[in-house]
Structures are given as structure tokens and as C-alpha cells.
Design an enzyme around this catalytic site. Sequence first.
Site, PDB file in Angstrom:
ATOM      1  N   TYR A 245       3.571  -0.287   7.663  1.00 37.58           N
ATOM      2  CA  TYR A 245       3.598  -1.351   6.661  1.00 37.58           C
ATOM      3  C   TYR A 245       3.253  -2.683   7.317  1.00 37.58           C
ATOM      4  O   TYR A 245       3.775  -3.012   8.385  1.00 37.58           O
ATOM      5  CB  TYR A 245       4.984  -1.468   6.017  1.00 37.58           C
ATOM      6  CG  TYR A 245       5.328  -0.391   5.021  1.00 37.58           C
ATOM      7  CD1 TYR A 245       4.448   0.643   4.711  1.00 37.58           C
ATOM      8  CD2 TYR A 245       6.568  -0.397   4.386  1.00 37.58           C
ATOM      9  CE1 TYR A 245       4.796   1.629   3.806  1.00 37.58           C
ATOM     10  CE2 TYR A 245       6.922   0.585   3.472  1.00 37.58           C
ATOM     11  CZ  TYR A 245       6.028   1.602   3.193  1.00 37.58           C
ATOM     12  OH  TYR A 245       6.369   2.581   2.297  1.00 37.58           O
TER      13      TYR A 245
ATOM     14  N   THR B  98       6.915 -10.612   2.762  1.00 36.78           N
ATOM     15  CA  THR B  98       6.856 -11.794   3.625  1.00 36.78           C
ATOM     16  C   THR B  98       8.202 -11.981   4.306  1.00 36.78           C
ATOM     17  O   THR B  98       9.223 -11.428   3.874  1.00 36.78           O
ATOM     18  CB  THR B  98       6.542 -13.069   2.815  1.00 36.78           C
ATOM     19  OG1 THR B  98       7.642 -13.322   1.920  1.00 36.78           O
ATOM     20  CG2 THR B  98       5.251 -12.918   2.019  1.00 36.78           C
TER      21      THR B  98
ATOM     22  N   ASP C 202      13.689  -0.808   2.794  1.00 36.29           N
ATOM     23  CA  ASP C 202      12.814   0.337   3.057  1.00 36.29           C
ATOM     24  C   ASP C 202      11.514  -0.149   3.681  1.00 36.29           C
ATOM     25  O   ASP C 202      10.831  -1.003   3.121  1.00 36.29           O
ATOM     26  CB  ASP C 202      12.518   1.066   1.745  1.00 36.29           C
ATOM     27  CG  ASP C 202      11.617   2.262   1.953  1.00 36.29           C
ATOM     28  OD1 ASP C 202      12.144   3.376   2.144  1.00 36.29           O
ATOM     29  OD2 ASP C 202      10.375   2.090   1.943  1.00 36.29           O
TER      30      ASP C 202
ATOM     31  N   HIS D 269       7.024  10.411   6.241  1.00 32.43           N
ATOM     32  CA  HIS D 269       6.339   9.628   5.204  1.00 32.43           C
ATOM     33  C   HIS D 269       5.525  10.498   4.254  1.00 32.43           C
ATOM     34  O   HIS D 269       5.355  10.171   3.082  1.00 32.43           O
ATOM     35  CB  HIS D 269       5.440   8.576   5.859  1.00 32.43           C
ATOM     36  CG  HIS D 269       5.207   7.377   5.000  1.00 32.43           C
ATOM     37  ND1 HIS D 269       4.673   6.205   5.470  1.00 32.43           N
ATOM     38  CD2 HIS D 269       5.444   7.152   3.684  1.00 32.43           C
ATOM     39  CE1 HIS D 269       4.590   5.318   4.484  1.00 32.43           C
ATOM     40  NE2 HIS D 269       5.058   5.874   3.395  1.00 32.43           N
TER      41      HIS D 269
ATOM     42  N   LYS E 224      10.018   5.162   8.488  1.00 35.27           N
ATOM     43  CA  LYS E 224       9.339   6.442   8.252  1.00 35.27           C
ATOM     44  C   LYS E 224       8.470   6.874   9.423  1.00 35.27           C
ATOM     45  O   LYS E 224       7.883   6.041  10.127  1.00 35.27           O
ATOM     46  CB  LYS E 224       8.472   6.346   6.985  1.00 35.27           C
ATOM     47  CG  LYS E 224       9.244   5.881   5.761  1.00 35.27           C
ATOM     48  CD  LYS E 224       8.348   5.799   4.532  1.00 35.27           C
ATOM     49  CE  LYS E 224       9.079   5.165   3.372  1.00 35.27           C
ATOM     50  NZ  LYS E 224       9.180   3.695   3.523  1.00 35.27           N
TER      51      LYS E 224
ATOM     52  N   ILE F  46      13.034 -11.300  -7.135  1.00 32.11           N
ATOM     53  CA  ILE F  46      13.911 -10.665  -6.153  1.00 32.11           C
ATOM     54  C   ILE F  46      15.339 -10.609  -6.692  1.00 32.11           C
ATOM     55  O   ILE F  46      16.001  -9.569  -6.650  1.00 32.11           O
ATOM     56  CB  ILE F  46      13.861 -11.423  -4.810  1.00 32.11           C
ATOM     57  CG1 ILE F  46      12.496 -11.206  -4.134  1.00 32.11           C
ATOM     58  CG2 ILE F  46      14.995 -10.988  -3.882  1.00 32.11           C
ATOM     59  CD1 ILE F  46      12.259 -12.069  -2.906  1.00 32.11           C
TER      60      ILE F  46
END
Length: 261
Positions: free
Chosen positions: A33, A12, A28, A102, A69, A236
Amino acid sequence: MPIAGFGTSFATEQSIRDALEAGYRHFDTSLNYMNKDETIQMEIVMGNVFNDVISSGKIKREELFIVSKLEEWDHQRDRVPIAITQSLTNLGLDYLDLYLIHGPESTERKNVSLVETWMGMNDVLESGLTKSIGVSNFDRTQIRSILGTGVVPVTNQVISNPYWTQKPMLAYLQSHNITMTAYSPMGGITDPDLLKDAKLNEIAQFHRVSNAQIAMRYQIQRGVIVIPKANHQKYIVQNLDLFSFNLLDYEMTEIEALNKH
């Protein structure tokens, strides 16, 4: 490359902001994504956040280490510059710190060799669109096929955790001075029960940390880069606290023995 990074698949905007606040600088991502709600590409979400923090002077661009990627539909050599340019546009950046293939899956279907794709990766490296290049989900044969056809990849990003240690792969990569980056370091969808493991729990209680921290500290002590993902601020912060304790040699051996793959 910071040895502890932040994975962004289904993340998010708030988690990216929380990660930056917690001290993460290695992020990353990939062109395919999506955010948690699957409504927008994570690169775009991240780009908005990076623009805010860089323009405000809170963080300098050179303090960040951003990884994206190349997806399978862009494996042709002439498509690689187009693909990375799209990622840079999404992220609002002039360059990436690391760009990865990837996965090798599409080359056979599309009559594109891994060597051709790797030469395209060398092209974007030489043009300054990325500072370094590497691969993801490659096996040893696939890595061998590109060695000697350009620069050596700086990393191979693969699934790795205490249930999937990737010990032979790590030894192979180290023999070629290539790092290993572990995704799903806490089990992911392949080993969802990893963090319930009794041995990890025993070691975690001894060190007064979480089972997740033990799983990732194991990788750190092997010299493996980790890119955990979390959307809750507590985790986190916790997932970056990997340097205040050390696993003992016998604990590393016990964790190695958990390997199931």
C-alpha cells in the site's frame, strides 16, 4: 478485533492522525500500500504516526489492532518470516495483531501450494510475530484447502457491500467460525455508484445519517467487520458513527435485495 476499522490504501499521514483522534484503533494496511501521493509505503507513514502517539503516552500499543498482509512474491514458506519482519520494521512494531495472506493468486504460477504458504503463516504465529492469522480474497475451495493444515484463519477479507453482499461466503465462513471482513464497503471502484442508490438514500433520510453509514451499518448488523477509508476528517468521523442507530428488519431485507453480484 474492533468491528469498525480504518483502511489505509492511498491514505495520508493526516488521515491516520485524524482517525486515531476520532477513536479508530483497528488499522488495515499492507506492504504494497502506498500513500495518497504514491511516494512512500503506508506502513512507513503509519509507523511514524504510531511512534509519535505511543511514545507520547496518548495511546498504548495494546490498544491498537494492526493488520498487514503477505504479498504474492513472498508466498514461499521461508519467505513469510522475512516479509512480516519487513512490515514490522516499517511500522515500528514488535508484533502485528493480525497478518493476512493478501490473495491466493501467485501460488499456481510459482509452484507454491496454499498449504505451504499457510504453514509459513503458522510459523510466524508461533514465533509471536503476529497474534493471529487469516486470509484475503479466498474463495470457499481455497479456504477448504488450508483447513486442517494449521490453525483456522480468523477472517477472510473480501469485497462486500450492498451491491455485493457475499451472502453465501458469509454463511460458509460462519459455519467454520471464521469472521468476514468487508473492504470497499461503500462500493469502491467496482460499484462507484453505490452511495447514490435511491433505496440507501431513503433509509438514510429516515435515520438521519449518511448513505455510507447505512451501507456500513448493514454489515455491522450481519456481524461483518468493515474497514472504510477516508482522507477527509468529516467522513473519517462519520464512518465510525455506526452504533447510534439500528436498521429495522425490513430495511435489512431491502438492502439485501440490492445485491447485483
